[in-house]
Design an enzyme around this catalytic site. Sequence first.
Site, short mmCIF file in Angstrom:
data_model
loop_
_atom_site.label_atom_id
_atom_site.label_comp_id
_atom_site.label_asym_id
_atom_site.label_seq_id
_atom_site.Cartn_x
_atom_site.Cartn_y
_atom_site.Cartn_z
N ASP A 197 0.80 -1.22 0.00
CA ASP A 197 0.00 0.00 0.00
C ASP A 197 0.84 1.27 0.00
O ASP A 197 0.54 2.23 -0.72
CB ASP A 197 -0.99 0.01 1.18
N HIS B 140 -28.34 -8.00 44.92
CA HIS B 140 -28.65 -9.34 44.43
C HIS B 140 -30.00 -9.36 43.71
O HIS B 140 -30.62 -10.42 43.57
CB HIS B 140 -28.66 -10.37 45.57
N SER C 47 -42.92 -5.50 18.35
CA SER C 47 -42.82 -6.94 18.07
C SER C 47 -43.61 -7.25 16.82
O SER C 47 -44.69 -6.69 16.61
CB SER C 47 -43.37 -7.75 19.26
N LYS D 243 -46.06 -4.94 22.71
CA LYS D 243 -44.71 -4.90 23.25
C LYS D 243 -44.04 -3.54 23.08
O LYS D 243 -44.10 -2.92 22.03
CB LYS D 243 -43.84 -5.98 22.60
#
Length: 445
Positions: A76, A149, A270, A276
């Site tokens: 190149d 958690h 959806s 949705k």
Amino acid sequence: MITRYSRPDMRAIWSDENKLKIWLQIELLASEALVTEGVVPKKDFQKIKAGADQWFADLKGLVERQKELEKTLNHDVIGFTTAVAEKINDKASRWFHFGLTSSDVGDTALALQMKQSAEILIADVQQLLPIIAARAKEHQFTPGIGRSHGIHAEPTTFGLKLALMRDEFKRALERLVHIRETCAVGKISGAVGTSAHLSPEVEDFVCAKLGLRPAPIATQVVQRDIHAEFQMALALVGASIERWSVEFRHLQRTEVLEAEEPFTKGQKGSSAMPHKRNPITWERLTGLSRVLRGNALAALENVALWHERDISHSSVERIIFPDSCTLLDYMFSLLIRLMTGLQVYPENMKRNLGLSLGMWNSQTVLLALIKKGLTREAAYELVQRAAMKTWEVKHAGRDDANFVEVLKADPEVSKHFAKGELEKLCSLDFHFKEVKNRFKKLGIS
């Protein structure tokens, strides 16, 4: 609609036209320095510059000619130097690329492209930060449940959540500022970095004109730990985007629905279920961050090269640098849009806060009992017993489950508190008394 700040397009930085433009600049600067050193005659430099100026005016044509030559030459940089020599069309072309090796040009250009890209990414974060700060201030005292958690813990505010986000992206800004300086390293020191054919003054001149600093020492290439650090910085910023994408995806779940990404007019959620409204953009950001990490891993693999250089890194870098820089810029454009239009539902936060029946006060009561003289073990047993009883009432389907009321009904607990004392302790005001100070410390006003 988000108004984008005025700045170069990231894709343009990594275009062949920009790359060869920088190559031309490097070559001309090197020739100019050699004029000063008395190596290149001034009249020959003028011919070199005239030929280069023709290509500066037609960068697209330069790219096409370079690629055409590369088909035969299979190189190149030689394709590039040959194309320029054709325009110079004079014996003066012998001075073009004099004393340089391909990596002098390629690595120095890559450093400038990385620096230019970092500047765009810095501008991205600078646009994002005040948007997050404004949303944080808006919801400074909007109460919601904190989760550890994934389970209800203690109350927080949505504003604190966003203030945390802003703080993380301030660190992202610092990383990008740092990496802009780290990557700005060029080299014009020859085939194995010994400066045998060009003096260090030539290197100093070229790098200074480009806003780079010369590598203190190099081989044929700038060492690739620098490039790996650049990619790792981008991946780490992308990881922060992912961290908040995951957060907001969870908050958009139907049974939570405390925040929702913008759902625009005419949008469909959806193909099968018309109801949705999915967190598709947050999910897209989550996935794209993985690409950034993959590219960072590839950059780490590039660090170990044979001796003074092999070419195994080159093919990788032609993909990962334009890829990662353009990708992260795009990710920021999405994040800016999402944070500007984020839908927040305080009533749902209030509802969710109530789901744990006031048991988020458990630590407050635990510590209060300890202050009143109980051992930690004894206090813990009393508070946990009340919490378990509250859950039993709730699970029995009764509507009168309430942690504070269970505590008050337990004589072993209530005897330690004056009338109204438990209610005062078990309040949101108790948990939020330092929120304003926290915002002040973070500089959000």
